[in-house]
Design a protein around this motif. Structure first.
Motif, PDB file in Angstrom:
ATOM      1  N   GLY A 223      40.725  40.045  40.156  1.00 12.67           N
ATOM      2  CA  GLY A 223      40.242  38.900  40.925  1.00 12.67           C
ATOM      3  C   GLY A 223      39.339  37.986  40.127  1.00 12.67           C
ATOM      4  N   ARG A 224      39.525  37.947  38.800  1.00 16.46           N
ATOM      5  CA  ARG A 224      38.591  37.211  37.938  1.00 16.46           C
ATOM      6  C   ARG A 224      39.261  36.080  37.151  1.00 16.46           C
ATOM      7  N   LEU A 225      40.551  35.833  37.364  1.00 11.87           N
ATOM      8  CA  LEU A 225      41.227  34.810  36.565  1.00 11.87           C
ATOM      9  C   LEU A 225      40.658  33.432  36.868  1.00 11.87           C
ATOM     10  N   ASP A 226      40.194  32.754  35.832  1.00 10.59           N
ATOM     11  CA  ASP A 226      39.702  31.381  35.934  1.00 10.59           C
ATOM     12  C   ASP A 226      40.886  30.453  35.681  1.00 10.59           C
TER      13      ASP A 226
ATOM     14  N   ALA B  51      35.050  37.088  21.693  1.00  6.83           N
ATOM     15  CA  ALA B  51      33.608  36.969  21.471  1.00  6.83           C
ATOM     16  C   ALA B  51      32.902  36.631  22.778  1.00  6.83           C
ATOM     17  N   ALA B  52      31.672  37.120  22.902  1.00  2.42           N
ATOM     18  CA  ALA B  52      30.860  36.815  24.078  1.00  2.42           C
ATOM     19  C   ALA B  52      30.448  35.349  24.064  1.00  2.42           C
ATOM     20  N   PRO B  53      30.321  34.752  25.259  1.00  4.55           N
ATOM     21  CA  PRO B  53      30.617  35.316  26.577  1.00  4.55           C
ATOM     22  C   PRO B  53      32.132  35.379  26.787  1.00  4.55           C
ATOM     23  N   PHE B  54      32.641  36.551  27.146  1.00  8.38           N
ATOM     24  CA  PHE B  54      34.074  36.779  27.211  1.00  8.38           C
ATOM     25  C   PHE B  54      34.701  35.941  28.327  1.00  8.38           C
ATOM     26  N   SER B  55      35.650  35.093  27.924  1.00  7.55           N
ATOM     27  CA  SER B  55      36.259  34.162  28.858  1.00  7.55           C
ATOM     28  C   SER B  55      37.217  34.875  29.796  1.00  7.55           C
ATOM     29  N   THR B  56      37.332  34.364  31.011  1.00 10.46           N
ATOM     30  CA  THR B  56      38.322  34.870  31.964  1.00 10.46           C
ATOM     31  C   THR B  56      39.419  33.833  32.220  1.00 10.46           C
ATOM     32  N   ARG B  57      39.527  32.854  31.312  1.00  9.71           N
ATOM     33  CA  ARG B  57      40.574  31.853  31.427  1.00  9.71           C
ATOM     34  C   ARG B  57      41.906  32.431  30.956  1.00  9.71           C
ATOM     35  N   ARG B  58      42.999  31.759  31.290  1.00 10.52           N
ATOM     36  CA  ARG B  58      44.315  32.204  30.830  1.00 10.52           C
ATOM     37  C   ARG B  58      44.348  32.251  29.303  1.00 10.52           C
ATOM     38  N   SER B  59      45.135  33.177  28.776  1.00  9.90           N
ATOM     39  CA  SER B  59      45.153  33.417  27.346  1.00  9.90           C
ATOM     40  C   SER B  59      45.648  32.214  26.556  1.00  9.90           C
ATOM     41  N   VAL B  60      46.433  31.329  27.163  1.00  4.89           N
ATOM     42  CA  VAL B  60      46.917  30.147  26.458  1.00  4.89           C
ATOM     43  C   VAL B  60      45.765  29.252  26.019  1.00  4.89           C
ATOM     44  N   TYR B  61      44.624  29.367  26.674  1.00  5.13           N
ATOM     45  CA  TYR B  61      43.465  28.554  26.328  1.00  5.13           C
ATOM     46  C   TYR B  61      42.523  29.262  25.347  1.00  5.13           C
TER      47      TYR B  61
END
Length: 379
Positions: A354-357, A369-379
């Motif tokens: 439930g964390r996908l941005d 690397a921190a802060p670890f992104s929750t965006r789609r991997s394409v970004y």
């Protein structure tokens, strides 16, 4: 439903969507799901990812010293590709914009230049950069290994060194300009270069002159005419994206088929030459290529046509009688079982948590690397 979701948008269906579909798995419901996924903004994110591999896209230059490793505005090309798939930009116009962005009357297409300018530049001279551009254009768009003719006539395919240096002259007559809001852009040089063949690929050994022109084998009557306007890059782009070109539509159809079935119809998708693998179903490849062009070069309609077919919708169960005749499934008697790729797996974990941005576009962010992104991997 899972197959369709992963293939079209790269994300799994929700539990509610699975339950709803299982309760009414009719053709009309399936078709409605196909149309919904094709209209989703997530579609462009998934299918742009396939194209970015063809374009050898990267946010960094690779092995360089004493300069910034990052391409400052590379992400704008990635965002342009995503938007192009979401708006279903006709594939022929999609190609022309990437090869001649400076000559397309569309302000939004300035970032399309990244197709040519975001290539490998580390430890290279200008001759190598042009070679990389010839390679990505000819293998990526037409399945031809023209770069093999840099030092000698192609050993297998009907491509001469004169053909190579005819294209070399197009790129040698173009120069990079920097923009504040897009990747570097190619523009025509004030004075076009009259190319010559470099004997054995050596720039210090000039040979006979050649015209800036298209490939002989793909020209009517094998009589290519010199390009007339500037570098000839726009004319080259139009020749590549022409309905008269027998390769471009087939190469794209084959790539699309491969992403949807796991195996392309031609198992060497970037080499349609005589050393490549012949198509397993040549009539199907030809028919789909014609349908693509007749459908105004619409990638979405091509995908829709394929995923609505009985062939795509088959189960993956093995059948002993078919296995005995066609163990590799070249005759498409079942669906191929496939693993999801790394980016699909990461995005799926974010969905499950439930964390996908779902924020779209913008500069690329670090995956590790921190802060670890929750965006789609394409970004």
């Amino acid at each position: 439903l899972r197959r369709l979701h992963y293939d079209l948008i790269g994300l799994p269906p929700t539990e509610a969507e699975l339950t709803e579909f299982a309760g009414d798995p009719t053709d009309s419901r399936y078709e409605a799901v196909v149309d919904r996924l094709l209209a989703s903004l997530r579609f462009g994110e998934r299918w742009a990812r396939h194209w970015l591999d063809v374009a050898r896209y990267a946010d960094t230059k690779g092995y360089v010293f004493q300069e910034d490793r990052n391409y400052k505005h590379a992400y704008t090309y990635r965002d342009w590709v995503i938007a192009s798939f979401n708006t279903d930009r006709p594939f022929d116009r999609f190609l022309v914009a990437q090869l001649a962005a400076d000559q397309v009357e569309d302000a939004a297409s300035a970032s399309a230049a990244g197709f040519l300018t975001l290539g490998r530049v580390f430890l290279k001279n200008q001759h190598d950069i042009i070679n990389d551009r010839i390679d990505v254009v000819t293998r990526g768009l037409m399945g031809l290994t023209v770069a093999c003719a840099r030092c000698h006539d192609h050993k297998y395919d009907p491509i001469s060194t004169a053909d190579y240096y005819a294209m070399y002259g197009v790129f040698a007559s173009s120069q990079e300009t920097l923009r504040d809001d897009a990747p570097p852009q190619l523009v025509d040089s004030p004075t076009p270069v009259d190319p010559v063949v470099f004997l054995r690929g050596n720039a210090g050994s000039p040979g006979p002159k050649v015209d800036r022109r298209f490939l002989t084998i793909l020209t009517a009557d094998a009589n290519p005419q010199p390009f007339q306007h500037g570098s000839g890059r726009r004319e080259m782009a139009e020749a590549i994206a022409s309905r008269d070109n027998p390769l471009t539509a087939r190469v794209w159809v084959n790539r699309v088929w491969g992403h949807l079935f796991g195996d392309p119809l031609v198992e060497t998708p970037s080499d349609f030459g005589v050393r490549g693998t012949p198509p397993t179903n040549p009539e199907l490849l030809d028919w789909l290529a014609c349908e693509l062009m007749d459908d105004s070069w619409s990638t979405k309609r091509l995908i829709r046509r394929i995923v609505l077919s009985n062939t795509y919708r088959q189960a993956s169960d093995a059948r002993p009688d078919c296995m005995a005749v066609d163990a590799d499934n070249h005759l498409l008697w079942r669906a191929n079982r496939r693993r999801i790729d790394l980016e699909q797996m990461r995005d799926t974990l974010l969905v499950a948590a439930g964390r996908l941005d779902e924020t779209m576009g913008g500069p690329s962010v670090s995956l590790t690397a921190a802060p670890f992104s929750t965006r789609r991997s394409v970004y």
